[in-house]
Design a protein around this motif. Structure first.
Motif, PDB file in Angstrom:
ATOM      1  N   ILE A  46      11.532   0.798  42.341  1.00 20.34           N
ATOM      2  CA  ILE A  46      12.508  -0.142  43.312  1.00 20.34           C
ATOM      3  C   ILE A  46      12.554  -1.148  42.798  1.00 20.34           C
ATOM      4  N   CYS A  47      14.036  -1.742  42.440  1.00 21.60           N
ATOM      5  CA  CYS A  47      14.641  -2.631  41.701  1.00 21.60           C
ATOM      6  C   CYS A  47      13.672  -4.192  42.325  1.00 21.60           C
ATOM      7  N   THR A  48      13.143  -4.953  41.079  1.00 27.19           N
ATOM      8  CA  THR A  48      12.395  -6.343  40.904  1.00 27.19           C
ATOM      9  C   THR A  48      13.385  -7.199  41.914  1.00 27.19           C
ATOM     10  N   HIS A  49      14.808  -7.019  41.256  1.00 25.46           N
ATOM     11  CA  HIS A  49      16.159  -8.232  42.288  1.00 25.46           C
ATOM     12  C   HIS A  49      16.815  -7.678  43.831  1.00 25.46           C
ATOM     13  N   ALA A  50      16.477  -6.887  44.115  1.00 27.82           N
ATOM     14  CA  ALA A  50      17.128  -5.906  45.276  1.00 27.82           C
ATOM     15  C   ALA A  50      16.464  -5.404  45.626  1.00 27.82           C
ATOM     16  N   PHE A  51      16.391  -4.105  46.527  1.00 26.52           N
ATOM     17  CA  PHE A  51      16.142  -3.343  47.546  1.00 26.52           C
ATOM     18  C   PHE A  51      17.323  -2.165  47.254  1.00 26.52           C
ATOM     19  N   ALA A  52      16.870  -1.612  46.032  1.00 29.75           N
ATOM     20  CA  ALA A  52      17.903  -0.371  45.338  1.00 29.75           C
ATOM     21  C   ALA A  52      16.620   0.580  44.369  1.00 29.75           C
ATOM     22  N   MET A  53      17.533   1.973  43.905  1.00 29.95           N
ATOM     23  CA  MET A  53      16.176   2.996  43.999  1.00 29.95           C
ATOM     24  C   MET A  53      16.667   3.055  42.258  1.00 29.95           C
ATOM     25  N   GLU A  65      19.844   1.737  34.058  1.00 32.18           N
ATOM     26  CA  GLU A  65      20.653   0.306  35.198  1.00 32.18           C
ATOM     27  C   GLU A  65      20.733   1.140  36.415  1.00 32.18           C
ATOM     28  N   CYS A  66      20.087  -0.223  36.988  1.00 33.62           N
ATOM     29  CA  CYS A  66      20.182  -0.253  37.907  1.00 33.62           C
ATOM     30  C   CYS A  66      21.375   0.104  39.207  1.00 33.62           C
ATOM     31  N   PRO A  67      21.145   1.031  40.494  1.00 36.32           N
ATOM     32  CA  PRO A  67      22.861   1.665  41.148  1.00 36.32           C
ATOM     33  C   PRO A  67      23.204   0.232  41.871  1.00 36.32           C
ATOM     34  N   LEU A  68      22.949  -0.649  41.987  1.00 36.18           N
ATOM     35  CA  LEU A  68      23.211  -1.821  43.137  1.00 36.18           C
ATOM     36  C   LEU A  68      23.985  -3.247  42.167  1.00 36.18           C
ATOM     37  N   HIS A  69      22.976  -3.738  41.632  1.00 40.80           N
ATOM     38  CA  HIS A  69      24.047  -5.007  40.238  1.00 40.80           C
ATOM     39  C   HIS A  69      24.355  -4.433  38.644  1.00 40.80           C
ATOM     40  N   ALA A  70      23.734  -3.680  38.738  1.00 40.58           N
ATOM     41  CA  ALA A  70      23.692  -3.236  37.017  1.00 40.58           C
ATOM     42  C   ALA A  70      22.649  -3.716  36.600  1.00 40.58           C
ATOM     43  N   GLY A  71      21.451  -4.421  36.886  1.00 40.36           N
ATOM     44  CA  GLY A  71      20.833  -4.412  36.489  1.00 40.36           C
ATOM     45  C   GLY A  71      19.917  -3.585  35.605  1.00 40.36           C
ATOM     46  N   ARG A  72      19.520  -4.108  34.757  1.00 41.30           N
ATOM     47  CA  ARG A  72      18.763  -3.069  33.317  1.00 41.30           C
ATOM     48  C   ARG A  72      17.486  -3.354  32.896  1.00 41.30           C
ATOM     49  N   PRO A  83      19.823 -10.765  33.000  1.00 37.29           N
ATOM     50  CA  PRO A  83      20.570 -10.769  34.740  1.00 37.29           C
ATOM     51  C   PRO A  83      21.320  -9.929  35.100  1.00 37.29           C
ATOM     52  N   PRO A  84      21.116  -9.689  36.416  1.00 36.30           N
ATOM     53  CA  PRO A  84      20.419 -10.672  37.483  1.00 36.30           C
ATOM     54  C   PRO A  84      18.807 -10.109  37.381  1.00 36.30           C
ATOM     55  N   VAL A  85      18.618  -9.322  36.693  1.00 33.24           N
ATOM     56  CA  VAL A  85      17.105  -9.228  36.724  1.00 33.24           C
ATOM     57  C   VAL A  85      16.112 -10.018  35.649  1.00 33.24           C
ATOM     58  N   GLU A  86      14.938 -10.377  36.351  1.00 35.94           N
ATOM     59  CA  GLU A  86      14.097 -11.274  35.896  1.00 35.94           C
ATOM     60  C   GLU A  86      13.141 -10.764  35.621  1.00 35.94           C
TER      61      GLU A  86
HETATM   62  S1  FES Z   1      18.361  -4.595  43.358  1.00 31.72           S
HETATM   63 FE1  FES Z   1      18.887  -4.134  40.880  1.00 31.72          FE
HETATM   64  S2  FES Z   1      20.317  -5.288  39.802  1.00 31.72           S
HETATM   65 FE2  FES Z   1      20.168  -6.265  41.675  1.00 31.72          FE
END
Ligand code: FES
Length: 106
Positions: A46-53, A65-72, A83-86
């Motif tokens: 689970i991404c640390t930014h929001a809920f995405a696998m 690379e996260c599928p939701l907001h492309a955080g890496r 950004p957007p992952v901190e």
């Molecule tokens: S949920 Fe992963 S970058 Fe936003």
């Protein structure tokens, strides 16, 4: 505690081709496995930014690379790459026992 405690078989080696990512479960914990040049790594799924696998994302070298907001994240260390992952993602020890991929998630 012995080093043998806590290892769980989560997948077979053949299920994770080079350059691919695979989502697995240990109890209610979702874990992503990565095959980077033949080496297996594991992080929280689970991404640390929001809920995405992250297992729905794209593995590019040793970065997922996260599928939701492309955080890496760097999958060897879990380091958030900007950004957007901190917040870094948790990593887990992985080992191969025969054809079994085992993760120590405790
Ligand atoms: S949920 Fe992963 S970058 Fe936003």
């Amino acid at each position: 505690m012995s080093d043998e405690v806590g290892w769980v078989t989560v997948a077979q080696r053949a299920a994770l081709a080079e350059g691919e990512v695979l989502g697995v479960e240990i109890g209610d914990q979702s874990i992503a496995l990565y095959n980077v040049d033949g080496e297996i790594y594991a992080t929280d799924n689970i991404c640390t930014h929001a809920f995405a696998m992250l297992s729905d994302g794209w593995l590019d070298g040793d970065c997922i690379e996260c599928p939701l907001h492309a955080g890496r994240f760097e999958v060897r260390t879990g380091k958030a790459l900007g950004p957007p992952v901190e917040e870094d993602i948790k990593t887990f020890p992985v080992r191969l026992v025969g054809d079994d991929i085992q993760v120590k998630a405790g």
